[in-house]
Enzyme design. Structure first.
Site, PDB file in Angstrom:
ATOM      1  CG  ASP A  13       9.480  13.171 -16.876  1.00 34.48           C
ATOM      2  OD1 ASP A  13       9.737  13.696 -15.773  1.00 34.48           O
ATOM      3  OD2 ASP A  13       8.328  12.924 -17.264  1.00 34.48           O
ATOM      4  CE  LYS A  14      16.607  13.031 -24.641  1.00 30.94           C
ATOM      5  NZ  LYS A  14      16.580  13.722 -25.958  1.00 30.94           N
ATOM      6  CD  GLU A  15      17.525  18.186 -18.283  1.00 26.46           C
ATOM      7  OE1 GLU A  15      18.519  18.934 -18.372  1.00 26.46           O
ATOM      8  OE2 GLU A  15      16.421  18.566 -17.831  1.00 26.46           O
ATOM      9  CG  ASP A  68      13.689   8.786 -17.521  1.00 29.59           C
ATOM     10  OD1 ASP A  68      12.812   8.901 -18.394  1.00 29.59           O
ATOM     11  OD2 ASP A  68      13.434   8.644 -16.298  1.00 29.59           O
ATOM     12  CG  LEU A  75      -7.902  10.818  15.639  1.00 31.09           C
ATOM     13  CD1 LEU A  75      -7.861  11.730  14.419  1.00 31.09           C
ATOM     14  CD2 LEU A  75      -7.297  11.530  16.835  1.00 31.09           C
ATOM     15  CD  GLU A  77      -2.799  17.950  10.882  1.00 26.89           C
ATOM     16  OE1 GLU A  77      -1.657  18.340  11.124  1.00 26.89           O
ATOM     17  OE2 GLU A  77      -3.198  16.796  11.174  1.00 26.89           O
ATOM     18  CE  LYS A 119     -10.456   9.944  10.255  1.00 22.78           C
ATOM     19  NZ  LYS A 119     -10.437   8.854   9.251  1.00 22.78           N
ATOM     20  CG  ASP A 130     -10.906   6.930   2.666  1.00 23.46           C
ATOM     21  OD1 ASP A 130     -11.920   6.800   1.967  1.00 23.46           O
ATOM     22  OD2 ASP A 130     -10.548   6.072   3.503  1.00 23.46           O
ATOM     23  CE1 TYR A 180      -1.576  11.209   8.727  1.00 15.12           C
ATOM     24  CE2 TYR A 180      -1.309  11.128  11.104  1.00 15.12           C
ATOM     25  CZ  TYR A 180      -1.686  10.531   9.921  1.00 15.12           C
ATOM     26  OH  TYR A 180      -2.158   9.247   9.925  1.00 15.12           O
ATOM     27  CE  LYS A 202      -3.565  15.755  14.319  1.00 16.40           C
ATOM     28  NZ  LYS A 202      -2.279  15.432  13.668  1.00 16.40           N
ATOM     29  CE  LYS A 261     -14.922   9.221   9.957  1.00 13.56           C
ATOM     30  NZ  LYS A 261     -13.573   8.766   9.508  1.00 13.56           N
ATOM     31  CB  CYS A 266     -29.749 -22.320  17.913  1.00  9.34           C
ATOM     32  SG  CYS A 266     -28.037 -21.871  17.507  1.00  9.34           S
ATOM     33  CB  CYS A 307     -26.757 -26.079  18.487  1.00  9.82           C
ATOM     34  SG  CYS A 307     -27.642 -24.894  19.538  1.00  9.82           S
ATOM     35  CB  CYS A 321     -28.599 -20.078  21.045  1.00 10.38           C
ATOM     36  SG  CYS A 321     -28.183 -21.817  21.324  1.00 10.38           S
ATOM     37  CB  CYS A 371     -24.366 -23.426  20.662  1.00  4.68           C
ATOM     38  SG  CYS A 371     -24.739 -22.424  19.210  1.00  4.68           S
TER      39      CYS A 371
END
Length: 670
Positions: free
Chosen positions: A31-33, A35, A80, A120, A122, A124, A226, A290, A314, A408, A411, A424, A430
């Site tokens: 990280d130093k190099e 930066d 899908l 593959e 899925k 979120d 993907y 797929k 799912k 209702c 109304c 209604c 309404c």
């Protein structure tokens, strides 16, 4: 010039280190190099006043944006179809096998290969659609409705695993993926955040849809890719080839991708993914299966909503319990009264749930909720849909009674019960019904009246007494300009948009009418079958039931709608005011003696006298089989303006080439 040269070298070096770190998880320097090199680049940019288009300094987020610009995707982003158990997955696979068999039976000379499957994860997060032109990232957008999304280019630039430039420079491509916040990153963020984030999914979606790109940058998002959804010239034979293309162009590909020759192996791996879900450093809500071969995908095609060659598996919905505090009653555009449960707030699947759907009074009875106010109930949240009450925790009637309304709530009109629902019937007076019906009529998938919104519908109802869609066409500019927030320009634009909507196609008009129990697929089928509004309005239930995908309930809904005097009067009023829906073209008969009969044809390049889709439709009507890639089995390549690699390949293989659109038109008209 020396400074520019040094900046170019620094940008190239820093981007290479970022690619190794963020995409390949293989850091080459400390990280130093990194930066030190980054700080040198920042200094040079400040001194020169120039920033190269792929500089990593662009990833920190720029100025606050004024709003999101709509972006029309170059190709649709499909949803899908979903399966939640093994039986539903097998049903999807059996349908694919059936279509595959049917094609091979009809085309024994050019059969599709055996079905192979890709599996593959899925993710979120939030779907991303990136546009690259000549190798440069020029746009990034959310999925939106699949056709139009929100432009979020500046936000996406802050994701370090998103390449700002790619090696592929042949025209324009669109690449789809998912923006994510890693769980470890979320945990670290919340340790110092003034307002901790509740879950990684909302953190990513909220960051990408934040008008301040600096907020997006602070979330340190990642992304997996993907799919190539659109390309000017690049085509693929298989899913593996597409994934390899993405890798070669520096996109981050998730390592959990599997290929199988047998569907049984897919099921086995799915069980393994479920077991290992908790080990991942990001959220997933399922897996995607797929079909690998791209030509097979083209043959299987799409339904109105989904590709037939892919399905989402799912995971089981998450459940918990809470207290049902009260029930309110909502009025929809069809007059249906829907109960909405108010809950004691509870955390479920990463969100705080306060409301739940109850569907109708039949649902309340079936779930033993009639005496459940103040009682503990089971609730379930499946993916991102509104949570659902499953039933009471106890069987006893130990709560207060849910009282069904007799009038209702909007109304005060007496309600009637039809089946399990309350309605209604005060259609014009309404307010929620009228406003809902008018705003649906004007929506994009219906009459597509630009500048219109539910706020506009409400204002017109309140201030100009617009009670039904037909009355929109009686509006005058002089009346509109008197309204608050309605100046000359807005009034003129609305009048012009209404005028343009008068000749929308018949299918859109039917959908705009809001016939109960019908959607876009049904209204398009009605338009294509009858090709005449009067014939549809006068169709009997018996006639309608014989149509594809129309059962008894839908047939009754269509018949009753068009035999409602109020609805018929509204349609007649629109016609008198100039609304004249465009009828669909007569279906073309497939000819078997044309120049293209029995030939495999590929279209490439730009056509001006017709779109490629129109050309493909005409070719198919003449007996051709139109495909997307050039091979030894291709008979003819039709080359429009700026035809590229497909034309070159056709010449290498000695395939017949039709150059110039005039020659194509001549042959189509023979």
């Amino acid at each position: 010039m020396d400074a520019m040269h040094e900046m170019e070298e620094l940008v190239e070096e820093l981007n290479r280190y970022s690619y190794q770190y963020y995409t390949l998880d293989n850091p080459l320097v400390s990280d130093k190099e990194y930066d030190a090199l980054y700080d040198r680049l920042v200094k040079l940019e400040q001194e020169s006043g120039m920033v190269l288009p792929d500089s990593p300094t662009l990833r920190v987020g720029g100025e606050l944006l004024k709003g999101f610009t709509p972006h029309r995707h170059l190709a649709p982003l499909w949803s899908l179809d979903k399966a939640q158990n093994e039986e539903q997955l097998n049903n999807w696979n059996n349908r694919a096998i059936k279509l595959w068999n049917e094609y091979n039976t009809k085309n024994p000379e050019d059969p599709l290969p055996e079905l192979h499957y890709a599996l593959e994860l899925k993710f979120d997060g939030l779907t991303l659609n990136l546009t690259y032109t000549d190798g440069k990232l020029v746009q990034a957008a959310t999925r939106g409705n699949g056709v139009i999304g929100e432009g979020i280019l500046e936000q996406v630039k802050t994701i370090r695993s998103v390449p700002l430039t790619i090696p592929y420079k042949e025209g324009t491509i669109e690449v789809q993926g998912e923006g994510l916040m890693n769980l470890s990153v979320l945990e670290a963020y919340n340790k110092t955040a003034l307002e901790p984030l509740k879950n990684a999914r909302n953190a990513a979606a909220g960051a990408l849809r934040n008008l301040n790109p600096k907020v997006t940058a602070s979330r340190k998002l990642s992304a997996f890719f993907y799919n190539v959804g659109y390309s000017d010239e690049k085509t693929f034979v298989s899913h593996q080839e597409m994934m390899e293309f993405l890798k070669e162009n520096r996109f981050k590909i998730n390592p959990y991708i599997f290929y199988f020759n047998k569907f049984e192996d897919v099921m086995e791996q799915l069980e393994e993914i479920v077991r290992r879900r908790s080990e991942l450093d990001y959220l997933i809500d399922g897996a995607v299966i797929k079909i690998v071969d791209v030509r097979t995908r083209s043959v299987l095609g799409y339904t109105d909503k989904f590709p037939r060659w892919a399905v989402a598996y799912k995971f089981e919905a998450e459940e918990t319990t809470t207290v049902l505090e009260s029930v309110s009653w909502e009025v929809g555009r069809t007059g249906k009264i829907t109960p909405l449960a108010r809950l004691e707030p509870v955390e479920l699947a990463g969100v705080t749930v306060k409301n739940c759907t109850l569907n109708n009074i039949g649902d309340i009875e079936r779930k033993n909720l009639k005496h459940a106010l103040g009682s503990r109930v089971f609730i379930r949240r499946s993916n991102d849909v509104i949570p659902e009450i499953l039933g009471k925790v106890t069987e006893e009637n130990d709560g207060e009674e849910i009282v069904y309304p007799e009038k209702c709530p909007a109304c005060d009109f007496p309600l009637v019960q039809r089946g399990a629902h309350l309605f209604c019937d005060n259609k014009l007076f309404c307010k929620p019904q009228a406003v809902g019906r008018i705003s649906h009529f004007a929506s994009r998938d219906a009459m597509d009246i630009e500048t219109f919104s539910i706020k506009t519908a409400t204002q017109l109802y309140d201030e100009l007494n617009v009670r039904e869609p037909a009355e929109l066409y009686e509006l005058e500019k002089e009346s509109l300009v008197q309204l608050e927030r309605f100046g000359e320009r807005k009034a003129s634009n609305l009048i012009e948009a209404l005028e343009q909507s008068k000749t929308r196609d018949l299918a859109s008009f039917l959908y705009a009418l809001g016939i109960p129990n019908t959607g876009k697929t049904t209204t398009k089928m009605l338009a294509d079958h009858y090709r005449d509004l009067d014939k549809i309005m006068n169709a009997t239930v018996e006639e309608l039931v014989d149509l594809p995908d129309v059962g008894g309930i839908v047939a009754e809904s269509i018949f009753n709608f068009f035999n409602d005097p109020l609805m018929r009067a509204g349609i007649e009023k629109m016609r008198q005011l100039g609304v004249n829906p465009t009828l669909p073209a007569a279906p073309l008969e497939v000819k078997e003696d044309s120049y293209f009969s029995g030939k495999t044809v590929v279209l490439t390049g730009t056509l001006h006298q017709m779109t490629r889709d129109e050309a493909a439709e005409k070719l198919e009507a003449l007996g051709a089989k139109v495909t997307g890639s050039v091979s030894k089995k291709t008979d003819i390549v039709i080359a429009g303006e700026k035809a590229g690699s497909k034309l070159s390949k056709a010449r290498e293989l000695g395939i017949e080439v039709i150059e110039g659109e005039d020659e194509l038109v001549r042959l189509l008209n023979q």
